[in-house]
Motif scaffolding. Structure first.
Motif, mmCIF file in Angstrom:
data_model
loop_
_atom_site.group_PDB
_atom_site.id
_atom_site.type_symbol
_atom_site.label_atom_id
_atom_site.label_comp_id
_atom_site.label_asym_id
_atom_site.label_seq_id
_atom_site.Cartn_x
_atom_site.Cartn_y
_atom_site.Cartn_z
ATOM 1 N N THR A 191 -21.823 20.536 -19.902
ATOM 2 C CA THR A 191 -20.392 20.519 -19.598
ATOM 3 C C THR A 191 -20.094 19.961 -18.205
ATOM 4 O O THR A 191 -18.998 20.141 -17.682
ATOM 5 C CB THR A 191 -19.813 21.948 -19.703
ATOM 6 O OG1 THR A 191 -20.504 22.804 -18.768
ATOM 7 C CG2 THR A 191 -19.962 22.503 -21.101
ATOM 8 N N GLY A 192 -21.075 19.269 -17.606
ATOM 9 C CA GLY A 192 -20.916 18.821 -16.228
ATOM 10 C C GLY A 192 -19.734 17.908 -15.989
ATOM 11 O O GLY A 192 -19.157 17.900 -14.904
ATOM 12 N N TYR A 193 -19.352 17.117 -17.014
ATOM 13 C CA TYR A 193 -18.248 16.174 -16.829
ATOM 14 C C TYR A 193 -16.885 16.828 -17.054
ATOM 15 O O TYR A 193 -15.842 16.178 -16.888
ATOM 16 C CB TYR A 193 -18.413 14.973 -17.768
ATOM 17 C CG TYR A 193 -18.239 15.311 -19.244
ATOM 18 C CD1 TYR A 193 -17.005 15.182 -19.868
ATOM 19 C CD2 TYR A 193 -19.315 15.750 -20.003
ATOM 20 C CE1 TYR A 193 -16.845 15.489 -21.215
ATOM 21 C CE2 TYR A 193 -19.181 16.062 -21.340
ATOM 22 C CZ TYR A 193 -17.936 15.917 -21.944
ATOM 23 O OH TYR A 193 -17.791 16.239 -23.275
ATOM 24 N N THR A 194 -16.886 18.100 -17.423
ATOM 25 C CA THR A 194 -15.621 18.806 -17.667
ATOM 26 C C THR A 194 -15.254 19.662 -16.453
ATOM 27 O O THR A 194 -16.086 19.932 -15.587
ATOM 28 C CB THR A 194 -15.721 19.721 -18.894
ATOM 29 O OG1 THR A 194 -16.530 20.872 -18.565
ATOM 30 C CG2 THR A 194 -16.333 19.000 -20.085
ATOM 31 N N LYS A 195 -13.988 20.098 -16.435
ATOM 32 C CA LYS A 195 -13.590 21.097 -15.450
ATOM 33 C C LYS A 195 -13.501 22.428 -16.183
ATOM 34 O O LYS A 195 -12.470 22.797 -16.737
ATOM 35 C CB LYS A 195 -12.244 20.733 -14.803
ATOM 36 C CG LYS A 195 -12.383 19.687 -13.701
ATOM 37 C CD LYS A 195 -11.104 19.494 -12.916
ATOM 38 C CE LYS A 195 -10.862 20.553 -11.860
ATOM 39 N NZ LYS A 195 -11.799 20.443 -10.715
ATOM 40 N N CYS A 196 -14.638 23.122 -16.219
ATOM 41 C CA CYS A 196 -14.662 24.453 -16.818
ATOM 42 C C CYS A 196 -15.291 25.412 -15.808
ATOM 43 O O CYS A 196 -16.128 25.025 -14.994
ATOM 44 C CB CYS A 196 -15.415 24.469 -18.146
ATOM 45 S SG CYS A 196 -17.193 24.224 -18.025
ATOM 46 N N GLY A 197 -14.872 26.652 -15.868
ATOM 47 C CA GLY A 197 -15.279 27.630 -14.875
ATOM 48 C C GLY A 197 -16.774 27.837 -14.789
ATOM 49 O O GLY A 197 -17.308 28.117 -13.710
ATOM 50 N N GLY A 198 -17.474 27.682 -15.910
ATOM 51 C CA GLY A 198 -18.913 27.901 -15.907
ATOM 52 C C GLY A 198 -19.650 26.987 -14.942
ATOM 53 O O GLY A 198 -20.636 27.391 -14.318
ATOM 54 N N ASN A 199 -19.180 25.745 -14.810
ATOM 55 C CA ASN A 199 -19.806 24.817 -13.865
ATOM 56 C C ASN A 199 -19.721 25.348 -12.443
ATOM 57 O O ASN A 199 -20.664 25.219 -11.654
ATOM 58 C CB ASN A 199 -19.116 23.452 -13.913
ATOM 59 C CG ASN A 199 -19.323 22.733 -15.229
ATOM 60 O OD1 ASN A 199 -20.213 23.058 -15.995
ATOM 61 N ND2 ASN A 199 -18.486 21.747 -15.492
ATOM 62 N N TYR A 200 -18.586 25.933 -12.112
ATOM 63 C CA TYR A 200 -18.365 26.403 -10.754
ATOM 64 C C TYR A 200 -19.086 27.735 -10.516
ATOM 65 O O TYR A 200 -19.613 27.972 -9.434
ATOM 66 C CB TYR A 200 -16.865 26.505 -10.488
ATOM 67 C CG TYR A 200 -16.218 25.132 -10.533
ATOM 68 C CD1 TYR A 200 -16.036 24.385 -9.379
ATOM 69 C CD2 TYR A 200 -15.849 24.554 -11.742
ATOM 70 C CE1 TYR A 200 -15.487 23.110 -9.419
ATOM 71 C CE2 TYR A 200 -15.303 23.289 -11.807
ATOM 72 C CZ TYR A 200 -15.118 22.564 -10.636
ATOM 73 O OH TYR A 200 -14.591 21.295 -10.691
ATOM 74 N N ALA A 201 -19.130 28.584 -11.549
ATOM 75 C CA ALA A 201 -19.878 29.838 -11.428
ATOM 76 C C ALA A 201 -21.353 29.545 -11.169
ATOM 77 O O ALA A 201 -22.006 30.222 -10.363
ATOM 78 C CB ALA A 201 -19.715 30.673 -12.696
ATOM 79 N N ALA A 202 -21.864 28.506 -11.846
ATOM 80 C CA ALA A 202 -23.280 28.148 -11.678
ATOM 81 C C ALA A 202 -23.584 27.626 -10.280
ATOM 82 O O ALA A 202 -24.741 27.590 -9.860
ATOM 83 C CB ALA A 202 -23.671 27.107 -12.728
#
Length: 354
Positions: A191-202
């Protein structure tokens, strides 16, 4: 498109001093809401007083992280009018994020009209001090009250806004970044190309470690080879090396930033050779040690342009451009913010007047 119903707040909040604004702590009087139910689609667009909304403890967003968000700004022009910057690009990127997270996309026209309507209602919240703006945060969350790993059948699209100053307390001064070797943010196919919260939590753990060492941000490496530079914690990243501009290619694990795209269009128009490609950390630090790394900066909606003054990786530490903001970095910042705040002409048609 359904008419947007407006319920105005009975009591308006006291507005903060625009000279002392931080980032993301103060929110305006109203918010936009839109519901989705399977078989009915997106419906009931409305602007209501800002406040909590009720969700079931089993709402799927809490357990399976089915959510996406965006970030854009409204700016006060010198003539007192308010304008947005490339809102349709945010709408399209949110649709791409929704597709990856199996969320029904919010139609582009509806997204833009919702942003416009909300900003008009809270137009008095758009500050007029230099460097300030109204930050706009649209997001979609899964609302099914159900435990089970599958796509939700109901969603809530919400937009909130708030006046902001500089994203970094140090403002446009160069920041220190650290190349992360252990944790990874995203991989191609994820999901790296998306803006989803999981990327930022990681990204939080590495960010905390970097901060403990005196760095402002993490510079991420790719998750497979662990050697190619991808992006900074909340920004895309660019480097001026031996007269050329190089920036990581959009390989599927890098966010396609709207400020990034704007910078690349400007740079090409100014005659710079621009390369979007794989860049190893070793190549970058070798360029720094040989004196060929002339400037480095991050790009993003929140900070716009953030000059990079120092970089650390393993046992290496380099200073970029003497720790000062570079002339090209400054020109990009001045041009972009000039267009955004309406003090420079906009030959690209990026701004949208309200």
């Amino acid at each position: 498109m359904e008419e947007i119903k407006i319920q105005r707040a009975a009591k308006l909040k006291e507005k903060p001093d625009p000279k002392t604004l931080g980032f993301g702590k103060i929110f305006s009087d109203h918010m936009f809401l839109l519901d989705y139910h399977a078989g009915q689609g997106w419906h009931d667009p409305r602007i209501v007083p800002y406040g909590p909304f009720m969700l079931d403890p089993s709402a799927m967003v809490f357990h399976y992280a089915q959510e996406v968000f965006e970030g854009l700004k409204a700016y006060r022009a010198p003539d007192g009018s308010v304008q947005l910057f490339r809102p349709a690009d945010n709408a399209r990127r949110m649709a791409d994020s929704c597709d990856r997270l199996c969320i029904p996309p919010v139609p582009e026209e509806l997204f833009v009209e919702a942003v416009k309507a909300l900003v008009k209602v809270d137009a008095d919240w758009v500050p007029n001090e230099p460097g300030t703006s109204l930050y706009i945060r649209p997001f979609v969350i899964a609302t099914d009250a159900s435990l089970g790993v599958h796509a939700s059948h109901s969603y809530l699209f919400c937009i909130i806004t708030g006046p902001v100053g500089a994203y970094y307390a140090e403002g446009i001064n160069p920041v220190k970044i650290y190349v992360e070797n252990d944790d990874v943010r995203a991989v191609k196919g994820g999901t790296g190309y998306t803006k989803c919260g999981g990327n930022y939590a990681a990204s939080i753990r590495a960010g905390e470690r970097a901060e403990e060492q005196g760095y402002a941000q993490v510079l991420w490496l790719d998750g497979v080879h662990r050697k190619y530079i991808e992006e900074v914690g909340s920004m895309n990243v660019m480097f001026k090396v031996d007269g050329k501009i190089i920036t990581p290619a959009l390989t599927g694990s890098v966010l396609p930033g709207i400020t990034r795209r704007s910078c690349l269009e400007l740079l090409r128009d100014w005659g710079y050779a621009v390369e979007e490609r794989l860049i190893t950390a070793e190549e970058l630090f070798d360029a720094a040690e040989s004196g060929k790394l002339e400037e480095a900066w991050g790009t993003g909606t929140a900070a716009v342009i953030s000059p990079i003054g120092e970089m650390g990786w393993k046992d290496k530490h380099v200073v970029v451009n003497g720790g000062e903001i570079g002339s090209l970095t400054q020109k990009l910042y001045d041009t972009l913010t000039g267009i955004q705040w309406g003090v420079e002409p906009d030959p690209y048609g990026w701004t949208v007047k309200l």
